[in-house]
Design an enzyme around this catalytic site. Structure first.
Site, PDB file in Angstrom:
ATOM      1  N   ASP A   1       0.622  -1.209  -0.124  1.00  0.00           N
ATOM      2  CA  ASP A   1      -0.008  -0.344   0.075  1.00  0.00           C
ATOM      3  C   ASP A   1       0.484   1.319  -0.015  1.00  0.00           C
ATOM      4  OD1 ASP A   1       0.891  -0.737   2.851  1.00  0.00           O
ATOM      5  OD2 ASP A   1      -0.817   1.228   3.599  1.00  0.00           O
TER       6      ASP A   1
ATOM      7  N   GLU B   1       0.300  -1.247   5.749  1.00  0.00           N
ATOM      8  CA  GLU B   1       1.050  -1.039   6.674  1.00  0.00           C
ATOM      9  C   GLU B   1       0.533   0.437   7.029  1.00  0.00           C
ATOM     10  OE1 GLU B   1       5.004   1.156   7.888  1.00  0.00           O
ATOM     11  OE2 GLU B   1       4.118   0.850   6.215  1.00  0.00           O
TER      12      GLU B   1
END
Length: 413
Positions: free
Chosen positions: A83, A178
């Site tokens: 991400d 994350e």
């Protein structure tokens, strides 16, 4: 080592897929678009020859490179996240290549007069003569942490294609979310099955980190009383003034813009206020556990003091721990840091061992039973339009991964 253009093509294929995460979402992954890259990664891992390639209902990816030696070697892992940060848009990323960087200003976007300059970012001067990948000035790049993903995939591909390099069983894992602090929340450590691992999620070449902040979030809520201003004397309570008193009572120099190294801070992230009510959102950070607890206690006591001053409960505070310093989990197994340091030196890299002024999946994983120091991925200026990564840094990161795998096998012969 791996072909330079092949690495660039792989990296471009990752960063041009929008995988921005969303802190307001309760789902995992927090955005549906993260599945696009996750599913593509699964197919790529199968294609390069890895085994036991899995993706679960939350988009956590795992795969295995089997051992090619007869003796027992500890299972080691490598982890990165796919991400990108919601701090700046990751949609329509258009990466640009700067060949043989000359040490001067790089025009990212002439039309909008956006320039990446060593006058502002002197780390650029470390990479004169190298190949840089930059943004076009309108998005982030996504080297955090798609550089790490590309490095792990490339290192595994290299080991598959070079069976003469001996190694034990290696597990790799890629995580969503994350950037919003949830990358390790649903990571199945038992399923991963590694004795220890490394996150490839650092910045400058040579970074090797096994300390990070202890972290908490705090929400301070201030109650006021709205009364017509013409008849407000002795009746109105303006919550914004009380909130200002709270803000100004915390140590002004203990904020991110005035601290470095192992110094902790209070960081006011947002203020949302009206006369009738104001909400302050803080993050609290400190490497030292005792000082971390003292910071939380200071914020709670300040609320009590203001309430006592006004003779009523106007200020309330909710503090939630977010993650802790992984140092206490790494120090008992320092050989895993020593191994990474040796792998860097073998690649002619000077290790830079320093504390992380932030968090990492490795912190949470370490407290979940998977000791997990952090290694450089090579990028700079994360989360914004000035992000860049030297291709040579990525090549060196791949070399470090290969060296770790090889050294682990040699040391257990």
């Amino acid at each position: 080592m791996i072909d330079k253009q092949h690495l660039i093509d792989r990296f471009f294929s990752y960063v041009t897929v929008d995988t921005e995460s969303d802190p307001e979402s309760d789902s995992t992954p927090s955005t549906e678009k993260q599945w696009n890259l996750a599913n593509a990664l699964v197919e790529e891992l199968k294609q390069i020859g890895l085994e036991d390639v899995t993706i679960d209902e939350n988009a956590y990816i795992m795969a295995t490179l089997p051992s090619n030696v007869d003796h027992d070697v500890p299972v080691i892992g490598f982890v990165s996240h796919f991400d990108t940060s919601p701090d700046f848009t990751g949609a329509n990323v258009k990466p640009q290549i700067v060949e043989n960087y000359d040490g001067k200003d790089i025009v990212l976007n002439a039309e909008k007069d956006i320039v990446l300059s060593p006058d502002e970012f002197d780390d650029l001067l470390l990479y004169k003569g190298q190949t840089l990948i930059t943004t076009d000035g309108t998005t982030l790049l996504g080297a955090d942490d798609k550089a790490g993903v590309a490095e792990i995939v490339s290192a595994m591909e290299y080991l598959v294609n070079h069976p003469e390099i001996k190694h034990g069983k290696i597990r790799i894992g890629f995580t969503p979310d994350e950037e919003i602090g949830r990358g390790a929340h649903k990571f199945d450590v038992e399923k991963f099955g590694a004795e220890w691992a490394y996150t490839m999620d650092g910045s400058q070449i040579g970074e090797l980190e096994y300390e990070n902040f202890n972290a908490a979030g705090a929400v301070v809520t201030v109650k006021g009383k709205i009364v017509h201003p013409g008849t407000a004397k002795g009746k109105m309570i303006n919550s914004m003034y009380i909130a200002t008193d709270y803000i100004n009572s915390l140590p002004r120099m203990e904020t991110p813009e005035h601290t470095e190294g192992r110094e902790g801070f209070f960081h006011l992230q947002s203020v949302n206020g009206e006369v009738d009510g104001t909400k302050l959102q803080y993050i609290i950070r400190d490497h030292d556990k005792d000082q971390f607890e003292a910071r939380k206690n200071m914020m709670a006591k300040l609320a009590d003091d203001i309430n006592a001053q006004h003779g009523k409960e106007l200020v309330s505070i909710e503090i939630k721990d977010q993650y802790f310093n992984m140092r206490e989990k790494i120090e008992p197994v320092m050989h895993i840091v020593d191994l990474a340091e040796e792998a860097m030196k073998k690649a002619n890299i000077k290790p830079i061992i320093k504390p992380i002024r932030g968090g990492t999946d490795g912190s949470q994983l370490s407290f979940m039973g998977l000791p997990c120091p952090n290694i450089f991925a090579g990028g700079h200026n994360f989360h914004g339009r000035y992000e860049y990564v030297p291709v040579e840094n990525m090549q060196k990161a791949i070399e470090v991964i290969v060296n770790i795998a090889q050294l682990a096998a040699e040391k257990n012969e």
